[in-house]
Design an enzyme around this catalytic site. Structure first.
Site, mmCIF file in Angstrom:
data_model
loop_
_atom_site.group_PDB
_atom_site.id
_atom_site.type_symbol
_atom_site.label_atom_id
_atom_site.label_comp_id
_atom_site.label_asym_id
_atom_site.label_seq_id
_atom_site.Cartn_x
_atom_site.Cartn_y
_atom_site.Cartn_z
ATOM 1 N N HIS A 67 0.766 -1.174 0.085
ATOM 2 C CA HIS A 67 0.117 0.160 -0.076
ATOM 3 C C HIS A 67 0.774 1.168 -0.164
ATOM 4 O O HIS A 67 1.832 1.152 0.555
ATOM 5 C CB HIS A 67 -0.925 -0.126 1.368
ATOM 6 C CG HIS A 67 -2.133 0.634 1.424
ATOM 7 N ND1 HIS A 67 -2.137 2.106 1.073
ATOM 8 C CD2 HIS A 67 -3.567 0.190 1.124
ATOM 9 C CE1 HIS A 67 -3.475 2.513 0.903
ATOM 10 N NE2 HIS A 67 -4.258 1.598 1.271
ATOM 11 N N GLY A 126 0.286 -4.862 1.687
ATOM 12 C CA GLY A 126 -1.023 -5.173 0.794
ATOM 13 C C GLY A 126 -0.713 -6.062 -0.376
ATOM 14 O O GLY A 126 -1.612 -6.609 -0.996
ATOM 15 N N TYR A 184 -5.922 -4.802 10.112
ATOM 16 C CA TYR A 184 -5.987 -5.479 9.119
ATOM 17 C C TYR A 184 -7.398 -5.535 8.904
ATOM 18 O O TYR A 184 -8.253 -5.826 9.854
ATOM 19 C CB TYR A 184 -5.221 -6.695 8.663
ATOM 20 C CG TYR A 184 -4.773 -6.786 7.232
ATOM 21 C CD1 TYR A 184 -3.705 -6.156 6.983
ATOM 22 C CD2 TYR A 184 -5.199 -7.799 6.597
ATOM 23 C CE1 TYR A 184 -3.249 -6.037 5.796
ATOM 24 C CE2 TYR A 184 -4.726 -7.780 5.234
ATOM 25 C CZ TYR A 184 -3.644 -6.735 4.734
ATOM 26 O OH TYR A 184 -3.222 -6.992 3.461
HETATM 27 C C1 LCV Z 1 5.117 4.734 -0.204
HETATM 28 C C2 LCV Z 1 7.141 4.051 -0.577
HETATM 29 C C3 LCV Z 1 6.555 2.815 -0.108
HETATM 30 C C4 LCV Z 1 5.378 2.630 0.274
HETATM 31 N N1 LCV Z 1 4.533 3.516 0.285
HETATM 32 O O1 LCV Z 1 14.265 1.795 -1.033
HETATM 33 O O2 LCV Z 1 -0.361 -4.458 4.817
HETATM 34 S S1 LCV Z 1 -0.382 -3.198 5.443
HETATM 35 O O3 LCV Z 1 -1.462 -3.052 6.546
HETATM 36 O O4 LCV Z 1 1.064 -3.229 6.169
HETATM 37 C C5 LCV Z 1 -0.589 -1.842 4.324
HETATM 38 C C6 LCV Z 1 -0.832 -0.538 5.099
HETATM 39 C C7 LCV Z 1 0.690 -1.906 3.403
HETATM 40 O O5 LCV Z 1 0.755 -2.490 2.598
HETATM 41 O O6 LCV Z 1 1.695 -1.003 3.878
HETATM 42 C C8 LCV Z 1 2.875 -0.881 3.390
HETATM 43 C C9 LCV Z 1 3.675 -2.067 3.666
HETATM 44 N N2 LCV Z 1 5.306 -1.851 3.174
HETATM 45 C C10 LCV Z 1 6.359 -1.598 3.687
HETATM 46 O O7 LCV Z 1 6.428 -1.853 4.922
HETATM 47 C C11 LCV Z 1 7.506 -1.681 2.873
HETATM 48 C C12 LCV Z 1 7.778 0.085 3.002
HETATM 49 N N3 LCV Z 1 8.942 0.011 1.921
HETATM 50 C C13 LCV Z 1 10.332 -0.386 2.582
HETATM 51 O O8 LCV Z 1 10.483 -0.902 3.621
HETATM 52 C C14 LCV Z 1 11.655 -0.126 1.665
HETATM 53 O O9 LCV Z 1 11.185 0.961 0.718
HETATM 54 C C15 LCV Z 1 11.969 -1.367 0.761
HETATM 55 C C16 LCV Z 1 12.442 -2.383 1.746
HETATM 56 C C17 LCV Z 1 10.853 -2.021 0.131
HETATM 57 C C18 LCV Z 1 13.116 -0.970 -0.109
HETATM 58 O O10 LCV Z 1 14.068 -0.255 0.420
HETATM 59 P P1 LCV Z 1 15.061 0.662 -0.364
HETATM 60 O O11 LCV Z 1 16.096 1.140 0.580
HETATM 61 O O12 LCV Z 1 15.648 -0.175 -1.719
HETATM 62 P P2 LCV Z 1 13.612 3.244 -0.211
HETATM 63 O O13 LCV Z 1 12.977 2.844 1.027
HETATM 64 O O14 LCV Z 1 14.472 4.194 -0.555
HETATM 65 O O15 LCV Z 1 12.129 3.533 -1.365
HETATM 66 C C19 LCV Z 1 12.441 4.219 -2.488
HETATM 67 C C20 LCV Z 1 11.260 5.176 -2.412
HETATM 68 O O16 LCV Z 1 9.952 4.615 -2.286
HETATM 69 C C21 LCV Z 1 9.360 4.977 -1.285
HETATM 70 C C22 LCV Z 1 10.155 5.329 -0.254
HETATM 71 O O17 LCV Z 1 9.742 6.240 0.675
HETATM 72 C C23 LCV Z 1 11.326 6.145 -0.986
HETATM 73 O O18 LCV Z 1 10.698 7.471 -1.445
HETATM 74 P P3 LCV Z 1 12.023 8.737 -1.507
HETATM 75 O O19 LCV Z 1 12.883 8.435 -2.738
HETATM 76 O O20 LCV Z 1 10.821 9.687 -1.717
HETATM 77 O O21 LCV Z 1 12.574 8.858 -0.290
HETATM 78 N N4 LCV Z 1 8.350 4.000 -0.953
HETATM 79 C C24 LCV Z 1 8.967 2.761 -0.765
HETATM 80 N N5 LCV Z 1 7.805 2.057 -0.141
HETATM 81 N N6 LCV Z 1 4.973 1.382 0.694
HETATM 82 N N7 LCV Z 1 6.282 5.146 -0.590
#
Ligand code: LCV
Length: 262
Positions: free
Chosen positions: A67, A111, A141
Site C-alpha cells: 500500500h 498489501g 487489517y
Molecule cells: C510509499 C514507498 C513505499 C510505500 N509507500 O528503497 O499491509 S499493511 O497493513 O501493512 C498496508 C497498509 C501496507 O501495505 O503498507 C505498506 C507496507 N510496506 C512496507 O512496509 C515496505 C515499505 N518500504 C520499505 O521498507 C523499503 O522501501 C523497501 C525495503 C521495500 C526498499 O528499500 P530501499 O532502501 O531499496 P527506499 O526505501 O529508499 O524506497 C524508495 C522510495 O520509495 C518510497 C520510499 O519512501 C522512497 O521514497 P523517496 O525516494 O522519496 O525517499 N516507498 C517505498 N515503499 N509502501 N512510498
C-alpha cells in the site's frame, strides 16, 4: 494524480500480461497504480483473455512495496475500508473470470502480499520474499484480507508472518504451501508462459466455473453476526490509536517507530 502510466499491459493470443512499472516508488500500490491494474483487467476480460500474468517490470528488485503509505488516511478513517482501491483490486482478481498467475521476482510487502495471495497461482524466484507488515506500521487489517491469508497458509504460518512482520523466503513459502512454484530467475518467464499456455488451451468456461466455485467454497466459513461485528469493530481500536499515527510518521521520517500500545 500523475498522468504517466504506472503499469503496462499486453495480450498475446488468449494470454494477457499486466506489468507493474513504477520503479521509483517500488511499485507501491497507490490509488493510480491500483486503478490502472483494475482497468487493465476489465479490458482483458472484454478481450476474452483466458489467463492473466500479473508481474513487475523485468529487473525490479521489489515486486511491490505494498500500500502507498503516503495515501493511508490520518483522520481517523478506516485505512483499508471496503472502498479502498486495494480492496477493490483484491475483489476484482478473486472474481476475475479467468485465472490470474502472479509471477514474482523480488520483494513483496504488505498489501501486495494479499494481492499476490488473491491470485490463483503464484510462481516466484528463490530471491523473492513476502512480508506481512501491519504490525510494523501499526495498521489494522481488514477481515476479508485475514481470510485471504487463512486460505493461503496454515493458522500457525499466518500468525508468524503477521506477528513478526518479517519477510518469508519464496522457498519457505513454497514449502508451507503458500505459493505454487519456485523457479530460477532465468527460467521464470518461460515456466510461467508455459503454464499460462496450458491453461489457455483448456476449456475456459470449465475453468472459470471451478474458480468461482472454489472462491465461494473457500470463503464459506461459519461466522455469527456478533462474531463478525467483533472482528470488524476490533480494527477501530488500531486505527484510532497513537501507534497508527506513529507508524506512518516513522516511515515518512525514515526512522524506527516507537510503539507504546495505545
Ligand atoms: C510509499 C514507498 C513505499 C510505500 N509507500 O528503497 O499491509 S499493511 O497493513 O501493512 C498496508 C497498509 C501496507 O501495505 O503498507 C505498506 C507496507 N510496506 C512496507 O512496509 C515496505 C515499505 N518500504 C520499505 O521498507 C523499503 O522501501 C523497501 C525495503 C521495500 C526498499 O528499500 P530501499 O532502501 O531499496 P527506499 O526505501 O529508499 O524506497 C524508495 C522510495 O520509495 C518510497 C520510499 O519512501 C522512497 O521514497 P523517496 O525516494 O522519496 O525517499 N516507498 C517505498 N515503499 N509502501 N512510498
Amino acid at each position: 494524480m500523475s498522468t504517466t502510466p504506472l503499469t503496462t499491459w499486453s495480450q498475446d493470443g488468449f494470454v494477457g500480461t499486466i506489468s507493474l512499472d513504477n520503479a521509483s516508488r517500488h511499485n507501491a500500490l497507490s490509488h493510480q497504480l491500483v486503478m490502472e491494474v483494475i482497468e487493465a483487467l476489465k479490458v482483458l476480460h472484454e478481450a476474452q483473455t483466458r489467463v492473466v500474468v500479473l508481474r513487475a517490470r523485468a529487473g525490479s528488485k521489489i515486486w511491490s512495496a505494498g500500500h502507498d503509505i503516503g495515501e493511508l488516511p490520518v483522520d481517523g478513517r478506516d485505512p483499508l475500508g471496503w472502498n479502498d482501491p486495494l480492496r477493490e483490486l483484491v475483489r476484482t482478481i478473486e472474481t476475475f473470470r479467468a485465472p490470474v498467475i502472479a509471477m514474482i521476482d523480488g520483494g513483496v510487502w504488505g498489501g501486495a502480499v494479499e494481492v499476490v495471495l488473491a491470485c490463483d497461482i503464484i510462481i516466484a524466484t528463490p530471491e523473492s520474499t513476502f512480508a506481512v507488515t501491519p504490525a510494523k506500521l501499526g495498521v489494522p487489517y481488514n477481515v476479508s484480507g485475514m481470510m485471504t491469508f487463512m486460505s493461503a497458509a496454515s493458522l500457525r504460518i499466518v500468525k508468524e508472518l503477521a506477528f513478526t512482520a518479517a519477510p518469508i523466503s519464496a522457498t519457505r513459502a513454497e514449502h508451507v504451501g503458500m505459493i505454487n512454484h519456485v523457479v530460477a530467475s532465468e527460467d521464470l518467464e518461460r515456466f510461467t508462459q508455459g503454464m499460462a499456455s496450458t491453461i489457455a488451451a483448456n476449456a475456459p468456461l470449465s475453468i472459470s466455473v471451478m474458480k468461482e466455485q472454489l472462491r465461494v467454497l473457500a470463503g464459506a466459513k461459519p461466522l455469527t453476526p456478533r462474531g463478525f461485528e467483533k472482528v470488524q469493530g476490533l480494527r477501530r481500536v488500531v486505527y484510532d490509536s497513537n501507534d497508527y499515527h506513529e507508524g506512518i510518521r516513522a516511515f515518512k521520517e525514515k526512522r524506527k517507530p516507537q510503539f507504546k500500545g495505545n
